[in-house]
Design a protein around this motif. Structure first.
Motif, mmCIF file in Angstrom:
data_model
loop_
_atom_site.group_PDB
_atom_site.id
_atom_site.type_symbol
_atom_site.label_atom_id
_atom_site.label_comp_id
_atom_site.label_asym_id
_atom_site.label_seq_id
_atom_site.Cartn_x
_atom_site.Cartn_y
_atom_site.Cartn_z
ATOM 1 N N GLN A 267 73.267 -26.770 -21.300
ATOM 2 C CA GLN A 267 75.038 -25.249 -21.574
ATOM 3 C C GLN A 267 74.397 -24.844 -22.847
ATOM 4 O O GLN A 267 75.019 -24.062 -22.681
ATOM 5 N N ALA A 268 73.559 -25.631 -23.980
ATOM 6 C CA ALA A 268 72.567 -24.936 -25.148
ATOM 7 C C ALA A 268 72.512 -23.273 -24.448
ATOM 8 O O ALA A 268 72.462 -22.267 -24.643
ATOM 9 N N THR A 269 71.422 -23.360 -23.532
ATOM 10 C CA THR A 269 70.190 -22.694 -21.982
ATOM 11 C C THR A 269 71.322 -21.688 -22.045
ATOM 12 O O THR A 269 71.208 -20.098 -22.843
ATOM 13 N N GLN A 270 72.445 -21.739 -21.452
ATOM 14 C CA GLN A 270 73.204 -20.998 -20.976
ATOM 15 C C GLN A 270 74.326 -19.779 -21.871
ATOM 16 O O GLN A 270 73.928 -18.922 -21.422
ATOM 17 N N LEU A 271 74.285 -21.028 -22.842
ATOM 18 C CA LEU A 271 75.362 -19.504 -23.288
ATOM 19 C C LEU A 271 73.876 -18.916 -24.701
ATOM 20 O O LEU A 271 75.079 -17.651 -25.323
ATOM 21 N N MET A 272 73.442 -19.450 -24.781
ATOM 22 C CA MET A 272 72.294 -18.152 -25.876
ATOM 23 C C MET A 272 71.312 -17.588 -24.685
ATOM 24 O O MET A 272 71.037 -16.550 -25.340
ATOM 25 N N ASN A 273 71.521 -17.490 -23.774
ATOM 26 C CA ASN A 273 70.465 -16.705 -22.855
ATOM 27 C C ASN A 273 71.073 -16.613 -21.270
ATOM 28 O O ASN A 273 70.542 -15.164 -20.841
ATOM 29 N N SER A 274 72.309 -16.167 -21.283
ATOM 30 C CA SER A 274 72.985 -16.322 -19.382
ATOM 31 C C SER A 274 73.596 -14.591 -20.418
ATOM 32 O O SER A 274 74.155 -14.198 -21.287
ATOM 33 N N ASP A 275 73.656 -13.799 -19.594
ATOM 34 C CA ASP A 275 74.947 -12.406 -19.049
ATOM 35 C C ASP A 275 75.794 -12.448 -19.082
ATOM 36 O O ASP A 275 76.524 -11.849 -19.937
ATOM 37 N N LEU A 276 76.565 -13.888 -18.494
ATOM 38 C CA LEU A 276 77.472 -14.026 -18.399
ATOM 39 C C LEU A 276 77.989 -15.920 -18.701
ATOM 40 O O LEU A 276 77.040 -16.692 -18.426
ATOM 41 N N VAL A 277 79.366 -15.660 -19.128
ATOM 42 C CA VAL A 277 79.552 -17.490 -19.281
ATOM 43 C C VAL A 277 81.042 -17.600 -18.685
ATOM 44 O O VAL A 277 81.712 -16.782 -18.209
ATOM 45 N N SER A 278 81.546 -18.716 -17.712
ATOM 46 C CA SER A 278 82.733 -19.003 -17.567
ATOM 47 C C SER A 278 83.808 -19.916 -18.661
ATOM 48 O O SER A 278 82.847 -20.760 -18.864
ATOM 49 N N ASP A 279 84.340 -19.942 -18.486
ATOM 50 C CA ASP A 279 85.171 -20.444 -18.970
ATOM 51 C C ASP A 279 85.811 -22.079 -19.107
ATOM 52 O O ASP A 279 86.853 -22.321 -19.841
ATOM 53 N N GLY A 280 85.316 -22.227 -17.675
ATOM 54 C CA GLY A 280 85.845 -23.847 -18.014
ATOM 55 C C GLY A 280 86.804 -24.468 -16.619
ATOM 56 O O GLY A 280 87.404 -25.399 -16.451
ATOM 57 N N GLY A 281 87.517 -22.678 -16.454
ATOM 58 C CA GLY A 281 89.082 -23.441 -15.916
ATOM 59 C C GLY A 281 89.182 -23.641 -14.364
ATOM 60 O O GLY A 281 87.873 -23.569 -14.130
ATOM 61 N N THR A 282 90.421 -23.487 -13.989
ATOM 62 C CA THR A 282 90.342 -23.883 -12.264
ATOM 63 C C THR A 282 91.435 -23.221 -11.539
ATOM 64 O O THR A 282 92.779 -22.830 -12.423
ATOM 65 N N PRO A 283 90.982 -22.033 -11.091
ATOM 66 C CA PRO A 283 89.015 -21.733 -10.898
ATOM 67 C C PRO A 283 88.843 -21.141 -12.121
ATOM 68 O O PRO A 283 89.580 -20.351 -12.989
ATOM 69 N N PRO A 284 87.816 -21.210 -12.080
ATOM 70 C CA PRO A 284 86.720 -20.460 -13.315
ATOM 71 C C PRO A 284 86.887 -19.193 -13.514
ATOM 72 O O PRO A 284 86.883 -18.257 -12.609
ATOM 73 N N VAL A 285 86.934 -18.559 -14.661
ATOM 74 C CA VAL A 285 87.454 -16.680 -15.312
ATOM 75 C C VAL A 285 85.635 -16.373 -15.550
ATOM 76 O O VAL A 285 85.380 -17.442 -16.920
ATOM 77 N N THR A 286 84.809 -15.474 -15.125
ATOM 78 C CA THR A 286 83.582 -15.425 -15.849
ATOM 79 C C THR A 286 83.740 -14.212 -16.905
ATOM 80 O O THR A 286 84.445 -13.135 -16.573
ATOM 81 N N THR A 287 83.428 -14.562 -17.987
ATOM 82 C CA THR A 287 82.530 -13.207 -18.300
ATOM 83 C C THR A 287 81.787 -12.859 -19.347
ATOM 84 O O THR A 287 80.884 -13.295 -19.284
ATOM 85 N N SER A 288 81.990 -11.471 -20.033
ATOM 86 C CA SER A 288 80.361 -11.116 -21.156
ATOM 87 C C SER A 288 80.773 -12.246 -21.451
ATOM 88 O O SER A 288 80.944 -12.777 -22.674
ATOM 89 N N ASN A 289 78.730 -12.089 -21.946
ATOM 90 C CA ASN A 289 78.296 -13.716 -23.010
ATOM 91 C C ASN A 289 77.586 -12.979 -24.098
ATOM 92 O O ASN A 289 76.866 -12.861 -24.036
ATOM 93 N N VAL A 290 79.290 -12.521 -25.012
ATOM 94 C CA VAL A 290 78.628 -12.183 -26.381
ATOM 95 C C VAL A 290 77.700 -12.794 -27.008
ATOM 96 O O VAL A 290 77.488 -12.493 -28.134
ATOM 97 N N LEU A 291 77.650 -14.036 -27.351
ATOM 98 C CA LEU A 291 77.411 -15.134 -27.414
ATOM 99 C C LEU A 291 75.670 -15.018 -27.348
ATOM 100 O O LEU A 291 74.785 -14.866 -27.739
ATOM 101 N N LYS A 292 75.059 -14.308 -26.175
ATOM 102 C CA LYS A 292 73.701 -14.200 -25.918
ATOM 103 C C LYS A 292 72.787 -13.573 -26.958
ATOM 104 O O LYS A 292 72.767 -12.755 -27.164
ATOM 105 N N GLY A 293 71.423 -14.350 -27.402
ATOM 106 C CA GLY A 293 70.699 -14.205 -28.262
ATOM 107 C C GLY A 293 71.385 -14.212 -30.052
ATOM 108 O O GLY A 293 70.162 -13.624 -30.325
#
Length: 303
Positions: A267-293
């Protein structure tokens, strides 16, 4: 091997070399979150904790910070690791099989500060810091701009999952302290008159050290047991960045490190490195990951 002083000295040198070879094999992590403080006594008093220094306009007399207000003491503790080698193994030239054990002793010594520091971090929801509150507490006392004592929290949410931490570790004093009184010392009992040799026909090799870990500034760490999601991480970062000291003074804290146990590695690796992140909803909504880096990631071996 013939048992005599010269050969036993040679064996000690070989075992000591094997022990020293183990130092440096452990992937040390404690220095990323703890300041190492050399100690010269049985305990060290950290009365100055509680005062993150700040300049003020000089009007009238100097305002002297009362360093003795917080009686926080870290007492050094003795630690040891001892192994026995049968005399018969030395006589039968089987001492070589014990060299890896000595190397592993060195590795264990090298990892011990990590065990102390991260063990204390894990206990931070119960273990007390300089203000008499748990290091991670919802009611650290702080004086507001109206000279009233109010509570300030360094816990995000009320979850019960694996704990994760956001920290500022670039200051002279990090969130934790590793205190070293006596460096590890490799010793042996191999004299014919030593009790272990005379009564048990066994040579003793061991290492001892004196050290301990303690808490630094709670203001520099934020903990959470909520799920490690983008929203919860943003809330933790915001909480530590907007933290104020006495009189409402901004502390200028800029967190730079996310510390997680191995259970939260992916989970931490994805938040710190991925360009996109899912909100975990149903259906999931994918947005730009502003936390990257935004934070460096430390997956702690000893949490």
């Amino acid at each position: 091997m013939q048992i005599n002083n010269a050969n036993l000295k040679t064996l000690y040198i070989a075992f000591n070399a094997a022990f020293r070879a183990g130092i440096g094999q452990a992937a040390s992590q404690y220095g990323q979150i703890a300041t190492t403080v050399p100690s010269t006594t049985a305990a060290e008093e950290y009365g100055w904790l509680g005062q993150l220094p700040n300049l003020r306009e000089w009007l009238g007399d100097r305002a002297v910070h009362a360093i003795g207000n917080h009686g926080y003491t870290i007492k050094n503790k003795p630690f040891e690791l001892t192994v026995g080698v049968p005399r018969a193994a030395i006589e039968d030239d089987q001492y070589g099989i014990y060299a890896p054990l000595m190397t592993e002793m060195g590795r264990a010594v090298d990892a011990h500060p990590d065990q102390l520091v991260f063990g204390l971090l894990k206990a931070g929801f119960e273990a007390l810091c300089y203000d008499g509150k748990p290091f991670f507490s919802a009611d650290h006392p702080v004086i507001n701009d109206k000279d009233k004592t109010v509570s300030q929290s360094n816990i995000t949410g009320a979850g019960s999952g694996p704990a994760w931490y956001v920290m500022e570790t670039r200051r002279a004093i990090r969130p934790l302290i590793f205190q070293s009184r006596k460096a590890p010392n490799f010793v042996a009992l191999t004299s014919e008159s030593d009790d272990n040799v005379f009564n048990r026909s066994q040579y003793i090799y061991g290492v001892d050290a004196r050290r301990n870990a303690g808490f630094g500034f709670w203001q520099l760490a934020q903990a959470s047991k909520e799920p490690l999601s983008a929203d919860n991480l943003k809330a933790a970062i915001t909480a530590i960045e907007t933290r104020t000291g006495d009189k409402g003074r901004p502390l200028g804290i800029a967190p730079n490190l996310l510390v997680v146990p191995k259970a939260l590695r992916w989970q931490a690796t994805q938040l710190m490195n991925s360009d996109l992140v899912s909100d975990g909803g149903t259906p999931p909504v994918t947005t730009s990951n502003v936390l990257k880096g935004t934070l460096a990631l430390l997956v702690a071996d000893w949490l």
